[in-house]
Motif scaffolding. Structure first.
Motif, mmCIF file in Angstrom:
data_model
loop_
_atom_site.group_PDB
_atom_site.id
_atom_site.type_symbol
_atom_site.label_atom_id
_atom_site.label_comp_id
_atom_site.label_asym_id
_atom_site.label_seq_id
_atom_site.Cartn_x
_atom_site.Cartn_y
_atom_site.Cartn_z
ATOM 1 N N SER A 65 0.797 -1.271 -0.037
ATOM 2 C CA SER A 65 0.218 -0.106 -0.078
ATOM 3 C C SER A 65 0.897 1.321 0.075
ATOM 4 C CB SER A 65 -0.864 0.139 1.085
ATOM 5 O OG SER A 65 -0.237 0.024 2.442
ATOM 6 N N MET A 66 2.043 1.313 0.688
ATOM 7 C CA MET A 66 3.067 2.505 0.619
ATOM 8 C C MET A 66 3.494 2.755 -0.674
ATOM 9 S SD MET A 66 3.817 4.797 2.610
ATOM 10 C CE MET A 66 5.318 6.034 2.648
ATOM 11 N N ASP A 67 3.841 1.341 -1.179
ATOM 12 C CA ASP A 67 4.415 1.669 -2.707
ATOM 13 C C ASP A 67 3.146 2.239 -3.668
ATOM 14 O OD1 ASP A 67 6.746 0.625 -2.051
ATOM 15 O OD2 ASP A 67 6.310 -1.600 -2.563
ATOM 16 N N LYS A 68 1.971 1.727 -3.332
ATOM 17 C CA LYS A 68 1.267 2.405 -4.195
ATOM 18 C C LYS A 68 1.157 3.927 -4.048
ATOM 19 C CE LYS A 68 -1.986 -1.685 -4.560
ATOM 20 N NZ LYS A 68 -3.299 -2.227 -4.412
ATOM 21 N N ARG A 69 1.168 4.312 -2.825
ATOM 22 C CA ARG A 69 1.020 5.714 -2.468
ATOM 23 C C ARG A 69 2.114 6.506 -3.363
ATOM 24 N NH1 ARG A 69 -1.437 5.053 3.342
ATOM 25 N NH2 ARG A 69 -3.566 4.399 2.613
ATOM 26 N N ILE A 70 3.372 5.704 -3.241
ATOM 27 C CA ILE A 70 4.410 6.508 -3.658
ATOM 28 C C ILE A 70 4.355 6.518 -5.397
ATOM 29 C CG2 ILE A 70 7.017 5.916 -4.351
ATOM 30 C CD1 ILE A 70 7.305 4.999 -1.393
ATOM 31 N N LEU A 71 3.770 5.303 -5.755
ATOM 32 C CA LEU A 71 3.744 5.410 -7.426
ATOM 33 C C LEU A 71 2.773 6.494 -7.787
ATOM 34 C CD1 LEU A 71 3.754 1.634 -7.933
ATOM 35 C CD2 LEU A 71 5.342 3.126 -8.602
ATOM 36 N N VAL A 72 1.645 6.832 -7.043
ATOM 37 C CA VAL A 72 0.672 7.888 -7.284
ATOM 38 C C VAL A 72 1.425 9.169 -7.187
ATOM 39 C CG1 VAL A 72 -1.500 8.985 -6.809
ATOM 40 C CG2 VAL A 72 -1.202 6.539 -6.806
ATOM 41 N N TRP A 73 2.254 9.141 -5.797
ATOM 42 C CA TRP A 73 2.624 10.438 -5.671
ATOM 43 C C TRP A 73 3.764 11.039 -6.709
ATOM 44 C CZ3 TRP A 73 7.247 11.729 -2.273
ATOM 45 C CH2 TRP A 73 7.311 13.047 -1.808
ATOM 46 N N VAL A 74 4.433 10.033 -7.457
ATOM 47 C CA VAL A 74 5.392 10.442 -8.322
ATOM 48 C C VAL A 74 4.568 10.552 -9.720
ATOM 49 C CG1 VAL A 74 7.629 9.794 -7.186
ATOM 50 C CG2 VAL A 74 6.209 8.166 -8.780
ATOM 51 N N LYS A 75 3.470 10.331 -9.965
ATOM 52 C CA LYS A 75 2.629 10.259 -11.143
ATOM 53 C C LYS A 75 3.132 9.317 -12.076
ATOM 54 C CE LYS A 75 1.337 15.066 -10.569
ATOM 55 N NZ LYS A 75 2.201 15.838 -9.499
ATOM 56 N N ARG A 76 3.363 7.937 -11.556
ATOM 57 C CA ARG A 76 3.368 6.935 -12.416
ATOM 58 C C ARG A 76 1.991 6.462 -12.804
ATOM 59 N NH1 ARG A 76 8.392 5.662 -14.802
ATOM 60 N NH2 ARG A 76 8.234 3.655 -14.596
ATOM 61 N N PHE A 77 1.192 6.404 -11.932
ATOM 62 C CA PHE A 77 -0.232 6.153 -12.097
ATOM 63 C C PHE A 77 -1.218 7.170 -11.671
ATOM 64 C CE2 PHE A 77 2.158 2.216 -11.856
ATOM 65 C CZ PHE A 77 1.603 1.367 -12.735
ATOM 66 N N PRO A 78 -2.230 7.375 -12.293
ATOM 67 C CA PRO A 78 -3.277 8.611 -11.846
ATOM 68 C C PRO A 78 -4.034 8.209 -10.500
ATOM 69 C CG PRO A 78 -4.277 7.269 -13.701
ATOM 70 C CD PRO A 78 -2.775 6.667 -13.437
ATOM 71 N N SER A 79 -4.289 7.059 -10.037
ATOM 72 C CA SER A 79 -4.718 6.938 -8.622
ATOM 73 C C SER A 79 -4.525 5.573 -8.075
ATOM 74 C CB SER A 79 -6.528 6.801 -8.929
ATOM 75 O OG SER A 79 -6.918 5.649 -9.625
ATOM 76 N N ILE A 80 -4.855 5.357 -6.958
ATOM 77 C CA ILE A 80 -4.496 4.124 -6.112
ATOM 78 C C ILE A 80 -5.075 3.056 -6.761
ATOM 79 C CG2 ILE A 80 -4.555 3.171 -3.897
ATOM 80 C CD1 ILE A 80 -3.872 5.713 -2.452
ATOM 81 N N ASP A 81 -6.255 3.193 -7.212
ATOM 82 C CA ASP A 81 -7.070 2.052 -7.695
ATOM 83 C C ASP A 81 -6.724 1.360 -9.026
ATOM 84 O OD1 ASP A 81 -8.772 2.664 -5.436
ATOM 85 O OD2 ASP A 81 -10.171 4.171 -6.586
ATOM 86 N N GLN A 82 -5.894 2.177 -9.670
ATOM 87 C CA GLN A 82 -5.378 1.888 -11.069
ATOM 88 C C GLN A 82 -3.800 1.295 -10.967
ATOM 89 O OE1 GLN A 82 -5.668 5.311 -13.301
ATOM 90 N NE2 GLN A 82 -7.753 5.180 -13.755
ATOM 91 N N VAL A 83 -3.263 1.384 -9.898
ATOM 92 C CA VAL A 83 -2.117 0.760 -9.632
ATOM 93 C C VAL A 83 -2.309 -0.815 -9.679
ATOM 94 C CG1 VAL A 83 -0.103 0.595 -8.131
ATOM 95 C CG2 VAL A 83 -1.132 2.787 -8.299
ATOM 96 N N PRO A 84 -1.376 -1.880 -10.476
ATOM 97 C CA PRO A 84 -1.528 -3.110 -10.462
ATOM 98 C C PRO A 84 -1.130 -3.726 -9.099
ATOM 99 C CG PRO A 84 0.069 -2.430 -12.152
ATOM 100 C CD PRO A 84 -0.494 -1.167 -11.581
ATOM 101 N N ASP A 85 -1.270 -4.929 -8.854
ATOM 102 C CA ASP A 85 -0.703 -5.747 -7.999
ATOM 103 C C ASP A 85 0.770 -6.113 -8.046
ATOM 104 O OD1 ASP A 85 -2.970 -5.730 -6.545
ATOM 105 O OD2 ASP A 85 -3.586 -7.688 -7.474
ATOM 106 N N TYR A 86 1.557 -5.968 -9.205
ATOM 107 C CA TYR A 86 2.705 -6.395 -9.647
ATOM 108 C C TYR A 86 3.348 -5.220 -10.481
ATOM 109 C CZ TYR A 86 2.217 -10.901 -7.321
ATOM 110 O OH TYR A 86 1.883 -11.834 -6.406
#
Length: 158
Positions: A65-86
């Protein structure tokens, strides 16, 4: 968890070394007609070995969950829901690096703001006549007054 990540990174570095040694060996050779056929057969064997070691897809990282927030914060993905599991290791490493840099910039900025605030507060206190020396003298005077009062009370009681 951390040990697993380190072992996977070590395996990735060994695969990178294998890629670099294959390229270096082939670059140093003089190319001739007979060696071209030998090189193509060797390169197919080397490619098969590399594909066997690395696989066709890059190694993946299970996202927390922390990685998901980081990925959204650095704008790799638009939202937490759209981040894949891997996510690939490169993607997560780039995101962590960008997040680390952003946190450092924020800390630099906060440090500068706090220093400026301390300077402003010090100048205000100096303008009002407060200093460490005056505060210390006042404290000693209070202690002396209390000690004198206690002496008088002790003499009156006796």
């Amino acid at each position: 968890m951390f040990c697993i990540r380190l072992t996977r990174q070590f395996k990735l570095s060994r695969v990178r070394q294998l890629h670099s040694t294959v390229n270096v060996k082939n670059e140093n050779k003089v190319v001739s007609e007979t060696s071209k056929t030998a090189e193509t057969s060797q390169s197919t064997v080397n490619k098969e070995k590399v594909d066997f070691v690395t696989g066709t897809r890059p190694p993946m990282h299970a996202v927390s969950s922390m990685d998901k927030r980081i990925l959204v914060w650095v704008k790799r993905f638009p939202s937490i829901d759209q981040v894949p599991d891997y996510v690939s290791y490169q993607c997560i490493q780039h995101a962590h690096t960008k997040a680390r840099i952003r946190v450092c910039f924020i800390m630099f900025f906060l440090g500068i703001v706090i220093c400026v605030a301390a300077v402003v507060a010090g100048k205000r206190e100096a303008a009002s006549g407060k200093s460490i020396a005056t505060e210390r003298v006042k404290w000693y005077m209070e202690i002396k007054k209390k000690a004198e009062e206690e002496k008088k009370n002790a003499e009156n009681v006796q």
